[in-house]
Design a protein around this motif. Structure first.
Motif, PDB file in Angstrom:
ATOM      1  N   GLU A 407       0.874  -1.004  -0.056  1.00  0.00           N
ATOM      2  CA  GLU A 407       0.095  -0.037   0.036  1.00  0.00           C
ATOM      3  C   GLU A 407       0.714   1.273  -0.105  1.00  0.00           C
ATOM      4  OE1 GLU A 407      -3.596   1.943   2.373  1.00  0.00           O
ATOM      5  OE2 GLU A 407      -2.586   0.415   3.226  1.00  0.00           O
ATOM      6  N   ARG A 411       0.764   3.969  -3.039  1.00  0.00           N
ATOM      7  CA  ARG A 411       0.409   5.496  -2.733  1.00  0.00           C
ATOM      8  C   ARG A 411       1.457   6.438  -3.027  1.00  0.00           C
ATOM      9  NH1 ARG A 411      -4.588   6.526  -2.501  1.00  0.00           N
ATOM     10  NH2 ARG A 411      -5.690   5.409  -0.641  1.00  0.00           N
ATOM     11  N   ARG A 416      -3.039  10.386  -3.085  1.00  0.00           N
ATOM     12  CA  ARG A 416      -3.890  10.246  -2.058  1.00  0.00           C
ATOM     13  C   ARG A 416      -5.314  10.543  -2.709  1.00  0.00           C
ATOM     14  NH1 ARG A 416      -2.379   7.538   2.515  1.00  0.00           N
ATOM     15  NH2 ARG A 416      -0.021   8.005   2.643  1.00  0.00           N
TER      16      ARG A 416
END
Length: 458
Positions: A407, A411, A416
């Motif tokens: 993750e 990211r 975001r």
């Protein structure tokens, strides 16, 4: 064809082995007779020509093909060489692209959907097939192996009936005519991988070939289980975009070198990796153009759309054919001494690119798997502008820290503004021909274009 497949599926496994060998005998005769040997000898003699000499040979072949197409292919006879030829044009009127010098009964049809799921039928003649397989043999010998050695091949052909999944544990078929053990790519479930490994160890091939996603799944099984993997002379990958983590897993586990290859069922090009680890676009297989969105030529080092003109298939010549992939040329020649264009990177399909509101279009995302050790394979699917679904197959030692690293890496690439939804599964779905797609975009092209025009892209 469907009836033949049903008959094959109903046969005992021993008879399926026999059928595969019979088909392999036919393929061997088609591929390696006639012009195969003379073409291979020519390719070996010209492989290290200087760039200028190779360009002269390509120009002569292109002129010959264009003259033939404008005389004998209805579409090009009517309109002349096009700005581009597209897959949709061929789907709508395939007969317009067939040369009138070949009887239809002498042509070999090849049905493909690529990664798009849209069926496309290509026709070629026996001579084109043999010439293309001479390029394949050149590639094999560059990797230090040959067609006469034992190989394990991961194929998308449905050689093992899907209904067998819960009964027998034989996920391969023998092609004795080509000294090949054909592995199914449709049964790569964790509980079946020990059977794949045992078959590989019994067969002891000199090299592996086929889909890199399947090879890397087996490599990860060996890594995670601690089982000793057999050493192989080379791994020849094709049909899918080779991802960095797949190459690393295959090379480390099987203690070998990966040699990648890029081509199409349409016989439009032949790109192959040399001993120095760089990808060459062979000028005598096809003319490779890499273009910007406005149709101008991309500079070396600049990613663009791949447009190809194949030089081998006179039965169905395709001029300036848009294959739907992206790539970029290198700015320098290769140290291996070949005077051929060098492909620095294959970016994958134009349709399989993630788009986010704050970062625009994003290229290859496979680096997000760097450092993630306990995930066997994964897939990213963009369903909407605001959702990325991440499927992953966990290894036995998978833990929360592996998911956190995945993750975090993702990211860092996508930002975001988009929601990430993770889905744990025992297998990543394959397409109908067994191919694996690491990134799938469900966004409509007009949505992507409207968003790009409003804020630009990177």
């Amino acid at each position: 064809m469907e009836m033949l497949h049903q008959l094959y599926s109903a046969l005992p496994i021993a008879l399926q082995h026999a059928c595969v060998t019979a088909q392999g005998t036919l393929y061997h005769r088609w591929r390696y007779g006639g012009s195969f040997q003379t073409t291979l000898e020519m390719l070996q003699q010209t492989e290290y020509l200087a760039a200028g000499q190779m360009q002269e040979l390509q120009n002569a072949e292109r002129s010959r093909l264009l003259e033939f197409a404008c005389r004998h292919v209805p579409h090009y006879r009517r309109y002349g060489p096009p700005a581009f030829t597209t897959k949709d044009q061929i789907r709508e009127r395939p007969e317009d692209y067939l040369a009138d010098t070949f009887p239809r009964r002498a042509l070999i049809p090849w049905h493909t959907s690529g990664t798009t799921g849209k069926p496309l039928t290509i026709f070629y003649n026996r001579d084109a097939m043999r010439k293309m397989w001479a390029f394949v043999e050149l590639y094999r010998r560059t990797a230090g192996v040959s067609k006469d050695q034992r190989r394990g091949q991961f194929t998308g052909k449905l050689i093992v009936p899907l209904r067998q999944r819960n009964s027998a544990r034989v996920f391969w078929r023998h092609d004795l005519a080509n000294r090949t053990l054909l592995f199914s790519t449709m049964h790569l479930l964790p509980e079946y991988l020990p059977h794949y490994a045992a078959a590989l160890e019994r067969f002891r091939p000199a090299y592996l070939s086929g889909y890199p996603s399947a090879m890397s799944v087996l490599a990860e099984y060996y890594r995670q289980s601690g089982r000793a993997a057999p050493r192989i002379d080379a791994a020849l990958t094709s049909a899918e975009t080779l991802l960095v983590h797949q190459r690393r897993a295959i090379e480390e586990v099987f203690r070998t070198r990966v040699f990648d290859q890029y081509g199409q069922a349409e016989m439009q090009s032949f790109w192959y990796e040399c001993q120095a680890g760089r990808m060459h676009a062979h000028p005598l297989a096809g003319v490779t153009e890499i273009l910007r969105p406005d149709g101008t030529v991309a500079a070396p080092g600049e990613m663009g759309e791949v447009v190809l003109t194949g030089l081998l298939n006179y039965a169905m010549p395709l001029i300036r054919y848009r294959v739907g992939d992206t790539a970029r040329f290198a700015a320098s020649q290769c140290s291996c001494g070949r005077g051929m264009p060098v492909i620095e990177e294959i970016g994958g399909r134009r349709d399989d690119v993630v788009f986010t509101r704050d970062r625009g279009f994003l290229g290859r995302l496979d680096p997000v798997l760097k450092g993630v050790r306990n995930i066997i394979e994964s897939q990213i699917e963009q369903e909407t502008l605001d959702l990325l679904r991440v499927r992953f197959v966990p290894a036995d030692r998978f833990g929360s820290e592996d998911l956190q690293m995945l993750e975090s890496n993702l990211r860092a690439r996508v930002g975001r503004s988009i929601h990430l939804e993770f889905e744990c599964t025992d297998r990543i779905p394959r397409s109908a021909n067994g191919k694996f797609r690491f990134v799938i975009s469900r966004l409509e092209q007009n949505v992507q274009r409207s968003c790009a025009s409003s804020r630009g892209s990177i």
